[in-house]
Write a protein that holds these residues in place. Structure first.
Motif, PDB file in Angstrom:
ATOM      1  N   HIS A  23       0.697  -1.043  -0.044  1.00 30.16           N
ATOM      2  CA  HIS A  23       0.123   0.080  -0.013  1.00 30.16           C
ATOM      3  C   HIS A  23       0.874   1.194   0.100  1.00 30.16           C
ATOM      4  O   HIS A  23       0.567   2.501  -0.815  1.00 30.16           O
ATOM      5  N   SER A  70      -8.423   0.906   0.533  1.00 32.29           N
ATOM      6  CA  SER A  70      -7.889  -0.296   1.323  1.00 32.29           C
ATOM      7  C   SER A  70      -8.570  -0.579   2.589  1.00 32.29           C
ATOM      8  O   SER A  70      -9.087   0.480   3.149  1.00 32.29           O
ATOM      9  N   TRP A  71      -8.792  -1.991   2.631  1.00 34.26           N
ATOM     10  CA  TRP A  71      -9.540  -2.449   4.031  1.00 34.26           C
ATOM     11  C   TRP A  71      -8.815  -4.097   4.103  1.00 34.26           C
ATOM     12  O   TRP A  71      -8.260  -4.489   3.256  1.00 34.26           O
ATOM     13  N   TRP A 120      -4.305  -7.255   3.978  1.00 36.66           N
ATOM     14  CA  TRP A 120      -5.063  -6.033   3.447  1.00 36.66           C
ATOM     15  C   TRP A 120      -5.273  -6.227   2.102  1.00 36.66           C
ATOM     16  O   TRP A 120      -4.260  -6.336   1.357  1.00 36.66           O
ATOM     17  N   TRP A 135      -6.649  -4.061  -1.603  1.00 35.26           N
ATOM     18  CA  TRP A 135      -6.459  -2.650  -2.071  1.00 35.26           C
ATOM     19  C   TRP A 135      -7.145  -2.529  -3.229  1.00 35.26           C
ATOM     20  O   TRP A 135      -7.364  -3.674  -3.899  1.00 35.26           O
ATOM     21  N   SER A 143      -5.945   2.973   6.338  1.00 38.44           N
ATOM     22  CA  SER A 143      -7.170   2.164   5.723  1.00 38.44           C
ATOM     23  C   SER A 143      -8.527   2.753   6.004  1.00 38.44           C
ATOM     24  O   SER A 143      -8.520   3.562   6.771  1.00 38.44           O
ATOM     25  N   ASP A 187     -11.131   1.519   6.576  1.00 38.88           N
ATOM     26  CA  ASP A 187     -11.947   0.667   7.369  1.00 38.88           C
ATOM     27  C   ASP A 187     -12.731   1.357   8.420  1.00 38.88           C
ATOM     28  O   ASP A 187     -11.879   2.296   8.934  1.00 38.88           O
TER      29      ASP A 187
END
Length: 257
Positions: free
Chosen positions: A70, A92-93, A101, A103, A187, A189
């Protein structure tokens, strides 16, 4: 940089010519056959002086690689923003397991809720650990400019859709890169406690891209433009299609009056 993959002919100072049967680019170990179809020899690219068949040395970076791509992607997106491709967004999560992770680079209109339907490119940290490339013809350890060039060659039509201005997002992204690179990633998230509602403004998670780095202690990362409040808005199903026959519509078990 030559390709290093199963089937590559190599030369070893004690064994002579051989053929690679497997490669682990994360650790730098390979397996190769030397004159026997049933027996392989494990070699380390850092210490065993393995060469290509034409005598060119095979060099392996001793520094531990990034365990996720990332940060490299963030640097690439920043360069593309500077070049005028500002309608390029990086989402991204984490996977549900939390071990890797994902992306997603997407282009076009900036609509975070519609992101899964946007054109772009996907990747996963699980795949990257085994084969540390992005997937568009780049090579392991490629520089930022090399990543940009490889993407432009791989999908010029897709990248052209990112051409345009989104100054708010580009300014936010540049600030995030200045705060996080080269050791951390963000992230998007939205974590929450089990059974609890999402907080009104949760902090943006920041994760180290290499093992052994301390926890992030820099400035708080703001949510990107157009994101604030998305998680707190009600999600309403679209209204059923209108009919001019006078008969009731049945849509997914609901009768329209």
């Amino acid at each position: 940089m030559k390709a290093l993959a199963p089937g590559t002919v190599i030369f070893h100072r004690h064994r002579g010519y051989g053929v690679i049967t497997s490669v682990n680019l994360l650790t730098g170990w390979i397996a190769a056959r030397f004159g026997s179809e049933s027996r392989t020899l494990d070699l380390n690219l850092s210490t065993d002086d393995v060469e290509f068949a034409d005598g060119e040395a095979i060099r392996f970076r001793r520094a531990p690689p990034d365990r996720m791509p990332h940060a490299r992607l963030m640097a690439m997106v920043r360069e593309l923003h500077r070049a005028g491709y500002q309608k390029l967004y990086l989402y991204s999560w984490p996977k549900p397991s939390g071990l890797h992770w994902r992306w997603h680079l997407f282009t076009g209109p900036r609509d975070w809720m519609q992101r899964p339907w946007r054109e772009g490119w996907y990747g996963s940290g699980a795949d990257y650990n085994v084969n540390p490339v992005m997937g568009w013809g780049d090579t392991p350890g490629a520089t930022t400019s090399e990543l940009v060039d490889a993407l432009a060659r791989f999908d010029p039509q897709g990248l052209a859709q990112a051409l345009g201005r989104d100054e708010d997002h580009a300014a936010w992204f540049a600030q995030v890169c200045d705060a996080l690179l080269p050791s951390y990633m963000y992230s998007l998230d939205m974590p929450r406690e089990p059974g609890a509602p999402l907080p009104e403004m949760p902090p943006v998670p920041v994760i180290a891209v290499r093992a052994g780095l301390p926890a992030y202690a820099g400035p708080v990362i703001a949510w990107p433009p157009g994101w604030t409040g998305l998680w707190s808005r009600p999600h309403v199903l679209p209204a059923p299609a209108m009919t001019i026959t006078g008969e009731p519509d049945l849509v997914k078990g609901f009768q329209r009056s």
